[in-house]
Design an enzyme around this catalytic site. Structure first.
Site, PDB file in Angstrom:
ATOM      1  N   ASP A 177       0.846  -1.196   0.000  1.00  0.00           N
ATOM      2  CA  ASP A 177       0.000   0.000   0.000  1.00  0.00           C
ATOM      3  C   ASP A 177       0.881   1.246   0.000  1.00  0.00           C
ATOM      4  OD1 ASP A 177       0.768  -0.790   2.703  1.00  0.00           O
ATOM      5  OD2 ASP A 177      -0.441   0.897   3.375  1.00  0.00           O
ATOM      6  N   HIS A 492       2.256  -8.664  -4.185  1.00  0.00           N
ATOM      7  CA  HIS A 492       1.157  -7.820  -3.699  1.00  0.00           C
ATOM      8  C   HIS A 492       1.730  -6.408  -3.545  1.00  0.00           C
ATOM      9  CE1 HIS A 492      -2.724  -7.074  -1.730  1.00  0.00           C
ATOM     10  NE2 HIS A 492      -2.041  -6.261  -0.932  1.00  0.00           N
ATOM     11  N   ASP A 522       2.703 -17.333  -5.700  1.00  0.00           N
ATOM     12  CA  ASP A 522       3.113 -16.126  -6.416  1.00  0.00           C
ATOM     13  C   ASP A 522       1.913 -15.535  -7.153  1.00  0.00           C
ATOM     14  OD1 ASP A 522       4.530 -14.125  -7.635  1.00  0.00           O
ATOM     15  OD2 ASP A 522       5.504 -15.430  -9.113  1.00  0.00           O
ATOM     16  N   GLU A 531       3.393 -10.182  -0.368  1.00  0.00           N
ATOM     17  CA  GLU A 531       3.495  -8.727  -0.259  1.00  0.00           C
ATOM     18  C   GLU A 531       4.967  -8.332  -0.177  1.00  0.00           C
ATOM     19  OE1 GLU A 531       1.367  -4.909   1.910  1.00  0.00           O
ATOM     20  OE2 GLU A 531       1.131  -6.880   2.829  1.00  0.00           O
TER      21      GLU A 531
END
Length: 625
Positions: A177, A492, A522, A531
């Protein structure tokens, strides 16, 4: 050909100029570090197939080594594997392993500079995480870029109830993020600053492709400064010294490029852990940047003092009020480790007894001084390392001894875990979200132990950890985007998912399998295993930093290592006594003779015996004197 005995266990080995005649095909059951190996250090592969003989083969087909693999049952993956140890192959070049009846491995290099590119790529990954600016880089012929992002950071609504803005740009996006979290910055910045302090001579000349590359500050520190610039904005505007826990949107955004994320981002209320981590980071920054930018160093330490004073007057563990947010919490159970780390870094930077007493009182409360498994939620190790390696006077000898004992015991345990694991995994059979980060972070324990008590086992275990994430694992895959064999393609990571480019953004360690070794997938949606995160990358950067611009110990004097076995222990003292008493007439090598002269006076005599014996009972902390 030459036939001899390989020291790790009476296995016949041969060195030959013969050529490979069979046409070996690649087989993924031959699993090794696809980046390569450093001369004069451990080199192992794990073969997940029944085998006996293996060959180390040059690119041109010349067999340079023949060995016999040894079988073991790996309790982690529940399979019988065969370990090929070719540590005695030290000539620089490109090679592969050929295993009759199985196949051949990926090509790998043996070279002193084998980790230079990997280190620079991991650092490129940090640059590409920069927030509040545009970024641009070409890697392996592919161009990665995004425009200026999050330039409105950040609003104060949750701090003072007013919808007004205070500048909080810069810093790195945290993970998959785009938010920015002080507590996770703590272990990240701490790991990278310790890499600088532990390996400064190796890192100072490293050139990175960053916008600041032509200024007077070393490039490695330039990258860290971009994060510290943001960290400094996180103090409350009221001058109290409280530090906001994070800058974040209310909810996680979608898989869009950062410049397209326009949701408002807010300062999230303070926590005592974030405030303590702020103190530690800015105190470290002050001493590390002082030679290059004294004004900036002054700004950092002044900020650290204000927040330290606040913590002193507010001893309670305060959690951030994150009720308006569903983004990463980074909520620590206790802030005791954060406060301990803050005290250690303040003392190392300023030398005031107040900080020393604060650290020592807190350290006394920790029954286990060094933890084998640590991350953002337990940064005590960072403070322990700083205190232990500090050259400032006034340390409590009993506490120093206690930390040393814990450090060496923990390092020895990590070595045993690695040696007993079929894939050399230093974390053994422990798995959780982001455990790959811990595997490479454990190199910090091993490297500090090696500074305190030099031992090749520590260095080789650190290399085992690196080898594991670059291919010596159950998948025979690198866990780092853009590097090594069959690396992750679908991390991610919002940029990798949104940019329309097939290849992911390079230089990122993914979290790895959990709940077990066979559970890595994956795929982009698997934030649990795939991530990326700044704290994991910083751990990888520390691990690789130890071997950038590296001098092989083969060429270095290891004072006290009288029998030239790569360790300093009581066996060396016994041999030195016998040599001085003329019970033996020679030492094993010319290097051993240099190692024996622990007071560097050009002679080996009873003075050296006295000094070495005092070192072994830890009256003396360092050799040579």
């Amino acid at each position: 050909s030459l036939t001899g005995v390989f020291p790790s266990g009476l296995i016949e080995t041969k060195v030959s100029a013969a050529k490979i005649t069979e046409n070996y095909q690649f087989d993924s059951r031959i699993r090794l570090n696809s980046i390569g190996f450093i001369p004069n250090h451990s080199k192992k592969a794990t073969i997940a197939a029944n085998c006996s003989t293996f060959y180390v083969v040059k690119e041109d087909g010349t067999i340079v080594y023949t060995g016999t693999a040894t079988s073991m049952f790996d309790n982690d993956t529940k399979e019988t594997v065969y370990i090929a140890d070719f540590s005695s192959v030290n000539e620089e070049g490109t090679y592969y392993l050929a295993v009759p009846g199985v196949g051949k491995s990926v090509n790998f290099k043996i070279a002193m500079n084998v980790y230079e590119d990997a280190f620079k790529t991991a650092m490129l990954g940090m640059y590409l995480l920069r927030c509040g600016t545009s970024v641009s880089a070409t890697y392996n012929g592919i161009h990665y870029s995004h425009g200026p992002c999050h330039t409105n950071d950040a609003y104060l609504d949750y701090i003072n109830g007013q919808h007004t803005k205070k500048d909080s740009t810069k810093g790195w996006h945290d993970a998959g993020d785009y938010n920015k979290y002080v507590v996770n910055a703590g272990i990240t910045v701490g790991s990278m600053f310790l890499a600088w302090e532990h390996f400064k001579d190796q890192l100072e000349p490293v050139a990175l492709e960053i916008p600041e590359k032509n200024n007077s500050i070393p490039d490695f520190l330039d990258e860290l400064k971009y994060e510290i610039d943001w960290i400094l904005t996180m103090q409350y505007p009221d001058g109290s010294g409280r530090v906001a826990h994070k800058v974040s949107t209310r909810n996680f955004g979608g898989f869009i490029m950062p410049e397209n994320e326009h949701d408002e981002r807010f300062f999230v209320p303070w926590s005592s852990a974030a405030t303590a981590d702020f103190v530690a980071m800015t105190a470290m920054a002050a001493r590390i940047f002082r030679p290059y930018d004294p004004q900036y160093a002054e700004k950092c330490i002044n900020a650290a003092k204000v927040s330290y004073e606040f913590l002193k007057n507010n001893p309670a563990n305060v959690f951030a009020n994150q009720s308006g947010f569903s983004t990463g919490e980074y909520a620590t159970v206790s802030d005791a480790d954060d406060r301990l780390w803050a005290a250690a870094e303040m003392w190392e930077t300023l030398g005031d007894e107040e900080y020393l007493r604060d650290f020592e009182n807190r350290a006394a409360q920790f029954s286990k001084k060094i933890e084998a498994d640590f991350d953002w939620d337990n940064v005590a190790n960072l403070g322990m390392f700083t205190y232990l390696l500090s050259e400032r006077p006034g340390k409590n000898p009993a506490l120093v001894q206690s930390i040393k004992d814990s450090l060496l015991s923990t390092a020895d345990s990590i070595v045993r875990t690695s040696q007993n694991h079929g894939y050399g995994r230093t974390l053994g059979t422990t798995y959780y979200w982001g455990c790959n980060g811990t595997v490479v972070r454990q190199t910090m324990i091993l490297q500090v132990a090696n500074k305190i008590s030099p031992n090749n086992d520590y260095v080789n275990a650190a290399l085992d950890a690196i080898s594991h994430v670059f291919g010596r694992n159950y998948y025979n895959r690198s866990y780092v985007t853009g590097l090594g064999i069959n690396p992750p393609m679908n991390p991610h990571d919002r940029r990798s998912g949104a940019d329309g480019i097939w290849e992911p953004w390079p230089g990122y360690l993914v979290g790895g399998g959990w709940p077990g070794p066979k559970d890595w997938v994956d795929i982009q949606d698997s934030y649990q295993t795939n991530e990326i995160a700044i704290n994991w990358n910083a751990a990888l950067i520390y691990a690789l930093a130890g071997f950038v611009n590296y001098n092989s110990p083969q060429n270095e004097v290891l004072y006290g290592d009288v029998n030239d076995d790569g360790k300093v222990n009581s066996t060396d003292l016994t041999l030195l006594k016998r040599y001085v008493l003329k019970a033996v007439s020679t030492l094993p090598s010319s290097k051993a003779e240099k190692n024996a002269d622990v007071n560097r006076d050009g002679r080996v005599n009873s003075s050296d015996v006295t000094i070495l014996s005092r070192y072994l009972i830890r009256v003396i902390e360092k050799l040579p004197i």
